[in-house]
Design a protein around this motif. Sequence first.
Motif, PDB file in Angstrom:
ATOM      1  N   THR A  75       0.510  -1.250   0.129  1.00 42.56           N
ATOM      2  CA  THR A  75       0.060   0.430  -0.153  1.00 42.56           C
ATOM      3  C   THR A  75       1.340   1.093  -0.038  1.00 42.56           C
ATOM      4  O   THR A  75       2.288   1.523  -0.315  1.00 42.56           O
ATOM      5  CB  THR A  75      -0.834  -0.172   1.053  1.00 42.56           C
ATOM      6  N   ARG A  76       0.088   2.292  -0.159  1.00 39.58           N
ATOM      7  CA  ARG A  76       0.890   3.918   0.179  1.00 39.58           C
ATOM      8  C   ARG A  76       1.795   3.951   1.108  1.00 39.58           C
ATOM      9  O   ARG A  76       2.340   4.338   1.691  1.00 39.58           O
ATOM     10  CB  ARG A  76       0.173   4.919  -0.465  1.00 39.58           C
ATOM     11  N   GLY A  77       1.235   3.113   2.495  1.00 39.90           N
ATOM     12  CA  GLY A  77       1.334   3.466   3.205  1.00 39.90           C
ATOM     13  C   GLY A  77       2.955   2.749   3.680  1.00 39.90           C
ATOM     14  O   GLY A  77       3.827   2.699   4.625  1.00 39.90           O
ATOM     15  N   ASP A  78       3.016   1.400   3.024  1.00 45.13           N
ATOM     16  CA  ASP A  78       3.847   0.211   3.143  1.00 45.13           C
ATOM     17  C   ASP A  78       4.880   1.406   2.513  1.00 45.13           C
ATOM     18  O   ASP A  78       6.075   1.753   2.956  1.00 45.13           O
ATOM     19  CB  ASP A  78       3.881  -0.527   2.402  1.00 45.13           C
ATOM     20  N   GLU A  79       4.211   1.794   1.379  1.00 47.76           N
ATOM     21  CA  GLU A  79       5.886   2.881   0.385  1.00 47.76           C
ATOM     22  C   GLU A  79       6.349   4.086   1.404  1.00 47.76           C
ATOM     23  O   GLU A  79       7.524   4.231   1.711  1.00 47.76           O
ATOM     24  CB  GLU A  79       5.319   3.279  -0.979  1.00 47.76           C
ATOM     25  N   TYR A  80       5.666   4.553   2.148  1.00 47.24           N
ATOM     26  CA  TYR A  80       5.722   5.608   2.869  1.00 47.24           C
ATOM     27  C   TYR A  80       6.798   5.675   3.948  1.00 47.24           C
ATOM     28  O   TYR A  80       8.041   6.051   4.568  1.00 47.24           O
ATOM     29  CB  TYR A  80       4.292   6.823   3.545  1.00 47.24           C
ATOM     30  N   ASP A  81       6.478   4.610   4.214  1.00 51.20           N
ATOM     31  CA  ASP A  81       7.243   3.570   5.539  1.00 51.20           C
ATOM     32  C   ASP A  81       8.489   3.239   5.680  1.00 51.20           C
ATOM     33  O   ASP A  81      10.079   3.560   5.890  1.00 51.20           O
ATOM     34  CB  ASP A  81       6.819   2.536   6.347  1.00 51.20           C
ATOM     35  N   LEU A  82       9.004   3.054   4.001  1.00 47.32           N
ATOM     36  CA  LEU A  82       9.444   2.087   3.258  1.00 47.32           C
ATOM     37  C   LEU A  82      11.204   3.556   3.149  1.00 47.32           C
ATOM     38  O   LEU A  82      11.822   3.248   3.266  1.00 47.32           O
ATOM     39  CB  LEU A  82       9.476   1.254   2.160  1.00 47.32           C
ATOM     40  N   VAL A  83      10.449   4.419   2.732  1.00 49.36           N
ATOM     41  CA  VAL A  83      11.355   5.929   2.270  1.00 49.36           C
ATOM     42  C   VAL A  83      11.285   6.572   3.474  1.00 49.36           C
ATOM     43  O   VAL A  83      12.309   6.806   3.111  1.00 49.36           O
ATOM     44  CB  VAL A  83       9.836   6.518   1.204  1.00 49.36           C
ATOM     45  N   LYS A  84      10.989   6.197   4.671  1.00 44.82           N
ATOM     46  CA  LYS A  84      11.388   6.874   5.825  1.00 44.82           C
ATOM     47  C   LYS A  84      11.922   6.209   6.362  1.00 44.82           C
ATOM     48  O   LYS A  84      13.186   6.988   7.158  1.00 44.82           O
ATOM     49  CB  LYS A  84       9.812   7.109   7.082  1.00 44.82           C
ATOM     50  N   ASN A  85      12.051   4.885   5.880  1.00 45.42           N
ATOM     51  CA  ASN A  85      13.119   4.114   7.303  1.00 45.42           C
ATOM     52  C   ASN A  85      14.322   4.073   6.478  1.00 45.42           C
ATOM     53  O   ASN A  85      15.139   4.072   7.459  1.00 45.42           O
ATOM     54  CB  ASN A  85      11.798   3.197   7.739  1.00 45.42           C
ATOM     55  N   ALA A  86      14.601   3.929   5.418  1.00 42.67           N
ATOM     56  CA  ALA A  86      15.267   3.647   4.307  1.00 42.67           C
ATOM     57  C   ALA A  86      16.010   5.658   4.536  1.00 42.67           C
ATOM     58  O   ALA A  86      17.231   5.543   4.519  1.00 42.67           O
ATOM     59  CB  ALA A  86      14.889   3.911   2.987  1.00 42.67           C
ATOM     60  N   ASN A  87      15.694   6.928   4.557  1.00 41.37           N
ATOM     61  CA  ASN A  87      15.758   7.681   4.102  1.00 41.37           C
ATOM     62  C   ASN A  87      15.155   9.426   4.558  1.00 41.37           C
ATOM     63  O   ASN A  87      15.382  10.190   3.534  1.00 41.37           O
ATOM     64  CB  ASN A  87      16.866   8.025   2.333  1.00 41.37           C
ATOM     65  N   GLY A  88      14.758   8.823   5.332  1.00 40.72           N
ATOM     66  CA  GLY A  88      13.462   9.879   5.481  1.00 40.72           C
ATOM     67  C   GLY A  88      13.716  11.064   6.459  1.00 40.72           C
ATOM     68  O   GLY A  88      13.893  12.058   6.063  1.00 40.72           O
ATOM     69  N   SER A  89      15.338  10.896   7.020  1.00 37.43           N
ATOM     70  CA  SER A  89      16.278  12.518   7.341  1.00 37.43           C
ATOM     71  C   SER A  89      16.579  13.234   6.313  1.00 37.43           C
ATOM     72  O   SER A  89      16.282  14.293   6.154  1.00 37.43           O
ATOM     73  CB  SER A  89      16.640  12.431   8.985  1.00 37.43           C
ATOM     74  N   THR A  90      16.952  12.308   5.706  1.00 39.62           N
ATOM     75  CA  THR A  90      17.573  12.717   5.044  1.00 39.62           C
ATOM     76  C   THR A  90      17.185  13.864   3.501  1.00 39.62           C
ATOM     77  O   THR A  90      17.286  14.468   3.178  1.00 39.62           O
ATOM     78  CB  THR A  90      18.626  11.808   3.929  1.00 39.62           C
TER      79      THR A  90
END
Length: 306
Positions: free
Chosen positions: A44-59
């Motif tokens: 889902t879009r929520g999964d995508e959001y979490d993936l991006v955040k966890n992988a490179n969210g702060s940058t």
Amino acid sequence: MKANKIKGLLAIGCTCMLIGGCSNSTTINNASDVLFTVGETTVTRGDEYDLVKNANGSTLTIELVRQAIMDEEIGRTEEIQKEAEEQYDSNASSVDNYEESLKEAGYKDKDDYIEKVIIPTIQQEKLLDQYFTDAKEEITKTYKPTIAKILECDTREDAKNALSALQDGKDEATVWDTYSRESANFSNEEIVVSTLMEETLPTYVINTLYSQDEAGIVDEVMTDDESEDGPYYVAILVSKDYDENKEKIQENLTLRNSDQIDNDCLVYYMKKHNLEFHDQEIFDSIRSTNPEYIVNHPELAEEEGQ
């Protein structure tokens, strides 16, 4: 663009907002919308959001913050658009099939590249120029910039003789030729002295020049307190007028440590706009890597520096 527009920019597809304080993890609209299904697995879009955040969210968050600040402080004026178009045309004139190569690199077309690359670059340059005006007090306090001439001698006796010669009005070039050590880092030229030179010039010399009120010869021989073997320094303060020498100071400090100056600039405008992070995971990540970005909690950066 006002502060609420910045909030909107930061909220788009990322994990950062400018309102309130740090809270629990943020969510996105339509998180349950399905992106794709493979067998019994649905993403889902929520999964995508979490993936991006966890992988490179702060940058990604910091880059969005940077862009929002540039849009707020500098904007995207007709003048900037024109300058961007001219830069693009200049680049394209020297490369065959330039736009096609940009498409291969992932950009939609010329306008997409101008919007995402050239305009932000121009904005960053203009923001830095503005920073050296807006943050005058902060920059002078941190880097203690002065314009000076530095004579570096092998022995204290040479330095004393050089100081006496300068005070007697002897020709500066002759004094430098006579008393400068062979391996000297400085010649008879005006330079920007700052705390970014602490690896090549004793802190005492930097502080003494900055604390001297009037231009002229520093009335003492100086050295590194931790060294008994020299070198020994004689100095002439040429100017400590920041406004008069702003361009020189900006060029020199940026040349010596562009990453630090860019970071100082970003933090300055984060403070100006009272930036706060809402997502707890992003907050914690940024706290661990760049605590100075948590501008409403300056004690975190102080703790990191201890």
